[in-house]
Design an enzyme around this catalytic site. Structure first.
Site, PDB file in Angstrom:
ATOM      1  N   ASP A  24      77.402  28.836 -53.085  1.00  0.00           N
ATOM      2  CA  ASP A  24      77.368  27.765 -54.082  1.00  0.00           C
ATOM      3  C   ASP A  24      77.617  28.430 -55.437  1.00  0.00           C
ATOM      4  O   ASP A  24      76.764  29.148 -55.946  1.00  0.00           O
ATOM      5  CB  ASP A  24      76.001  27.065 -54.041  1.00  0.00           C
ATOM      6  CG  ASP A  24      75.818  26.066 -55.184  1.00  0.00           C
ATOM      7  OD1 ASP A  24      76.774  25.848 -55.964  1.00  0.00           O
ATOM      8  OD2 ASP A  24      74.709  25.493 -55.298  1.00  0.00           O
ATOM      9  N   LYS A  87      82.077  27.770 -65.067  1.00  0.00           N
ATOM     10  CA  LYS A  87      82.596  26.763 -64.146  1.00  0.00           C
ATOM     11  C   LYS A  87      83.231  25.596 -64.893  1.00  0.00           C
ATOM     12  O   LYS A  87      84.166  24.969 -64.403  1.00  0.00           O
ATOM     13  CB  LYS A  87      81.456  26.263 -63.269  1.00  0.00           C
ATOM     14  CG  LYS A  87      81.883  25.352 -62.146  1.00  0.00           C
ATOM     15  CD  LYS A  87      80.708  25.121 -61.232  1.00  0.00           C
ATOM     16  CE  LYS A  87      81.006  24.153 -60.123  1.00  0.00           C
ATOM     17  NZ  LYS A  87      79.827  24.008 -59.250  1.00  0.00           N
ATOM     18  N   GLU A 187      80.695  19.973 -52.695  1.00  0.00           N
ATOM     19  CA  GLU A 187      79.242  20.173 -52.773  1.00  0.00           C
ATOM     20  C   GLU A 187      78.461  19.062 -52.063  1.00  0.00           C
ATOM     21  O   GLU A 187      77.546  19.361 -51.283  1.00  0.00           O
ATOM     22  CB  GLU A 187      78.818  20.305 -54.241  1.00  0.00           C
ATOM     23  CG  GLU A 187      79.221  21.660 -54.815  1.00  0.00           C
ATOM     24  CD  GLU A 187      79.231  21.702 -56.339  1.00  0.00           C
ATOM     25  OE1 GLU A 187      78.707  20.768 -56.974  1.00  0.00           O
ATOM     26  OE2 GLU A 187      79.759  22.675 -56.895  1.00  0.00           O
ATOM     27  N   ASP A 211      73.167  14.448 -57.511  1.00  0.00           N
ATOM     28  CA  ASP A 211      73.075  15.872 -57.869  1.00  0.00           C
ATOM     29  C   ASP A 211      72.846  16.036 -59.365  1.00  0.00           C
ATOM     30  O   ASP A 211      73.755  15.852 -60.178  1.00  0.00           O
ATOM     31  CB  ASP A 211      74.376  16.577 -57.429  1.00  0.00           C
ATOM     32  CG  ASP A 211      74.367  18.081 -57.737  1.00  0.00           C
ATOM     33  OD1 ASP A 211      73.477  18.544 -58.485  1.00  0.00           O
ATOM     34  OD2 ASP A 211      75.248  18.790 -57.220  1.00  0.00           O
TER      35      ASP A 211
HETATM   36  P1  ADP Z   1      73.619  23.955 -61.206  1.00  0.00           P
HETATM   37  O1  ADP Z   1      73.986  23.141 -60.016  1.00  0.00           O
HETATM   38  O2  ADP Z   1      73.996  23.290 -62.502  1.00  0.00           O
HETATM   39  O3  ADP Z   1      74.089  25.361 -61.152  1.00  0.00           O
HETATM   40  P2  ADP Z   1      70.762  23.970 -60.340  1.00  0.00           P
HETATM   41  O4  ADP Z   1      70.891  22.994 -59.241  1.00  0.00           O
HETATM   42  O5  ADP Z   1      70.370  25.362 -60.003  1.00  0.00           O
HETATM   43  O6  ADP Z   1      72.023  24.005 -61.308  1.00  0.00           O
HETATM   44  O7  ADP Z   1      69.677  23.338 -61.358  1.00  0.00           O
HETATM   45  C1  ADP Z   1      69.243  24.036 -62.481  1.00  0.00           C
HETATM   46  C2  ADP Z   1      68.314  23.137 -63.271  1.00  0.00           C
HETATM   47  O8  ADP Z   1      67.170  22.766 -62.479  1.00  0.00           O
HETATM   48  C3  ADP Z   1      67.761  23.814 -64.525  1.00  0.00           C
HETATM   49  O9  ADP Z   1      67.871  22.944 -65.625  1.00  0.00           O
HETATM   50  C4  ADP Z   1      66.298  24.042 -64.160  1.00  0.00           C
HETATM   51  O10 ADP Z   1      65.453  24.040 -65.305  1.00  0.00           O
HETATM   52  C5  ADP Z   1      66.020  22.855 -63.274  1.00  0.00           C
HETATM   53  N1  ADP Z   1      64.826  23.048 -62.428  1.00  0.00           N
HETATM   54  C6  ADP Z   1      64.595  24.051 -61.554  1.00  0.00           C
HETATM   55  N2  ADP Z   1      63.374  23.915 -60.987  1.00  0.00           N
HETATM   56  C7  ADP Z   1      62.819  22.782 -61.521  1.00  0.00           C
HETATM   57  C8  ADP Z   1      61.544  22.111 -61.366  1.00  0.00           C
HETATM   58  N3  ADP Z   1      60.592  22.578 -60.548  1.00  0.00           N
HETATM   59  N4  ADP Z   1      61.338  20.985 -62.079  1.00  0.00           N
HETATM   60  C9  ADP Z   1      62.269  20.511 -62.914  1.00  0.00           C
HETATM   61  N5  ADP Z   1      63.470  21.107 -63.115  1.00  0.00           N
HETATM   62  C10 ADP Z   1      63.742  22.226 -62.429  1.00  0.00           C
HETATM   63 MG    MG Z   2      74.861  22.645 -58.304  1.00  0.00          MG
END
Ligand code: ADP
Ligand code: MG
Length: 622
Positions: A24, A87, A187, A211
């Site tokens: 991913d 990205k 995705e 998402d």
């Molecule tokens: P991306 O798909 O954009 O790469 P992710 O799916 O990894 O990102 O999501 C990252 C986001 O999720 C960040 O903003 C992070 O602060 C948030 N996040 C991670 N864990 C938690 C949680 N327990 N509660 C709320 N937000 C969270």
């Molecule tokens: Mg993502």
């Protein structure tokens, strides 16, 4: 998971590497997963703690790079040399980016053209493909260390709305990282596979994938039928995610403590620390009802109830997108059979309740939402490796098919591993004024230069009506039917002139040759990319030199002598670099010329507009 294959000709046995990993490649975080004893598993780093690798690259003064958590720390101390959100730039031209570049803390080269973006770090220029390759390399190393074996095959995920150029860029990044990218998977498709949705052949389902990541929100409506995932609609917001939640919290704290936001904007270090605290509070509130800490003399407190109210407008925006996506798909909430939750931000309880209420059903949310895409990619990889019985593999193209473009470069139109039958089209134009013929040469292979690929045939599109260069619209269509026969059609859209060839021997290539061509493409990826960027920089520079010449001729009366001389001098410097072998020098000379001429060009434009206005006044007799 290795297989042994025996070569019947010479009796040698060789160990076949059948491990394919799922990756991913996210805007905020990236991760890699693989099938471990029958279940998809995300891989942790050396600290044995984090599966997520922040998608951040930092350039050290000595030219070395840091990726992930180490690079994230540098966002605070050295933002100009720390690249994030790559990205967002994949497969984009400058023109696509006018809104994004302000928001990013590093320098994107903008020369007002249609060519692909570059990122400047000191005096070097990097493409989003190269930077993404750095992230992928680091993931490759991570999984190789864990498994103690080399890994060279991967499935990489991309958002459902990614276009052809963005998907191709992602493939190229994989190749550059030494990975054979067997499949680019959407995705939302990967996320549903992780929940086992769509795994059985006869299953027919309509699902919604919600998402909410760090900086983007996507909703996809998928129709699953006979093992095929069809994207009916996508919607979302490329600037809505967890980062916005953090900002809301910061604003709230500043307000209840009567602090000035400017203090935290000016002091980058403090601003970043406050941001990290907000993220910590947000995460804590996903399980606790109250967060309370002191920072910089501020009372940083917030109750879950208040937090929920704070983010309500943001949640409402995502639900508006869901409504639009349903409408675009021609469906209603009642048609949706499953709702899959993806992205770290969907851990927020208020978001779960709101989405569940909107779709009037329980959610698929038992897996880690920030890992679920990689886990699904690992399942898709396992299917490709032939390890899942009963899952049929659709017929796919073994090598990419494309045509020759300017400078002897290969432009892949149907990427390898595309489903058969398949159809893809791309538009081209002429490069010379009055051009009436266009040669279309068709190639097969993975290398950047057509000279390294295999030629399948060529034809000439004749009778294009003479027009200035760049004006004709020539569509090249590649269509492979179920029998693997490739038909290439070229059509000038303004005049309707058309020409076509059929190529039958598409698969007339031995397995060994194919394997060799693939291996070559990976081992030469770096050299290939170097040549490609050099050739591309040269093409772009030649266009800039010609445009400058035209500009000087047309605006002779508007420019001062100094401006003319300086422009000419910069253009000569650029011309000299074109003969050299250094793409960074070419890019630098182009950037210099652009920087100098942009304000002059704007002034010239104003004069022309003023002239034109005078003209209308006269016509009206005023
Ligand atoms: P991306 O798909 O954009 O790469 P992710 O799916 O990894 O990102 O999501 C990252 C986001 O999720 C960040 O903003 C992070 O602060 C948030 N996040 C991670 N864990 C938690 C949680 N327990 N509660 C709320 N937000 C969270
Ligand atoms: Mg993502």
């Amino acid at each position: 998971m290795a297989k042994i294959s025996i070569n019947l000709k010479d009796g040698t046995a060789k160990k076949e590497e059948t491990l394919i990993v799922g990756i991913d490649l996210g805007t905020t975080n990236s991760l890699v997963a693989f099938m471990k004893e029958g279940s998809p598993t995300a891989i942790k780093g050396q600290d044995n703690k984090h599966t997520l690798v922040p998608s951040i690259i930092h350039f050290l003064p000595n030219g070395e790079k840091l990726v992930g958590n180490e690079a994230k720390e540098k966002l605070r101390t050295d933002p100009a040399n720390t690249i994030y959100s790559v990205k967002r730039l994949m497969g984009k031209s400058y023109n696509d980016l006018s809104t994004v570049s302000e928001y990013l803390g590093y320098e994107i080269i903008d020369d007002d053209t249609e060519s692909l973006v570059k990122i400047r770090v000191k005096d070097k220029f990097y493409t989003p493909v190269e930077l993404s390759a750095n992230i992928l390399s680091s993931l490759k190393t991570r999984v190789e260390k864990e498994l103690n074996q080399t890994v060279s095959k991967a499935v990489i995920t991309v958002p459902a709305y990614f276009n052809d150029a963005q998907r191709q860029a992602t493939r190229d990044a994989g190749k550059l990282a030494g990975l054979d990218v067997l499949r680019i998977v959407n995705e939302p498709t990967a996320a549903s596979l992780a929940y086992g949705i769509g795994l059985s052949e006869e299953e027919s389902k309509l699902i919604a994938v919600y998402d909410l990541g760090g900086g983007t929100f996507d909703i996809s409506i998928l129709q699953i039928h006979d093992g095929i995932f069809e994207v009916l609609s996508t919607n979302g917001d490329t600037f809505l995610g967890g980062d916005d939640v953090d900002r809301l919290l910061i604003d709230y704290w500043l307000k209840i403590n009567a602090r000035d936001a400017q203090d935290y904007i000016k002091d980058k270090k403090k601003g970043q620390e406050l941001r990290l605290l907000a993220e910590k509070a947000k995460k804590a509130l996903s399980t606790d009802l109250l967060f309370k800490e002191q920072y910089d003399g501020m009372n940083c407190q917030i109750a879950r109830e208040v937090f929920d109210k704070l983010i309500e407008p943001l949640v409402a925006r995502t639900l508006d997108s869901c409504k639009t996506a349903l409408k675009d798909a021609g469906k209603t909430v009642a048609d949706i059979q499953h709702v899959v939750m993806v992205g770290g931000s969907t851990r927020i309880p208020h978001i779960k309740t709101s989405v569940s209420a909107f779709f009037k059903q329980p959610l698929f949310d038992s897996l880690n939402p920030d890992e679920v895409v990689a886990l699904g990619a690992a399942i898709q990889a396992d299917i490709l490796a032939g390890n899942q019985k009963g899952m049929l593999l659709l017929d796919i193209t073994p090598l990419s098919l494309g045509i020759e473009t300017v400078g002897g470069l290969m432009d892949a139109i149907i990427p390898r591993n595309s489903k058969v039958p398949s159809r893809a089209a791309r538009q081209y134009t002429t490069s010379v004024d009055g051009q009436v013929n266009l040669k279309v040469a068709v190639y097969q292979g993975e290398r950047d230069q057509i000279a390294d690929n295999r030629k399948l045939g060529e034809f000439v599109l004749k009778g294009i009506p003479p027009m200035p260069a760049g004006l004709p619209k020539i569509e090249i269509i590649f269509a492979i039917d179920a029998d693997g026969i490739l038909r290439v059609t070229a059509k000038e859209l303004r005049s309707g002139v058309e020409q076509e060839i059929e190529i039958r021997s598409q698969y007339g290539i031995s397995e060994e040759d194919m394997a060799k061509m693939l291996m070559d493409s990976i081992t030469n990826a770096e050299a290939d990319l170097k040549i490609r960027s050099l050739l591309e920089a040269r093409n772009e520079a030649n266009n800039v030199v010609l445009a400058t010449q035209k500009f000087l001729e047309q605006n002779d009366h508007i420019l001062s002598d100094e401006e003319k001389n300086k422009t000419l001098q910069l253009s000569v410097t650029l011309k000299e670099t074109i003969n050299g072998e250094d793409k960074d020098l070419i890019n630098k000379a182009m950037a210099d010329l652009n920087e100098y001429t942009t304000p002059i060009a704007h002034r010239a434009m104003d004069v022309h507009v003023a002239d034109a206005m005078k003209g209308t006044n006269l016509n009206k007799g005023e």
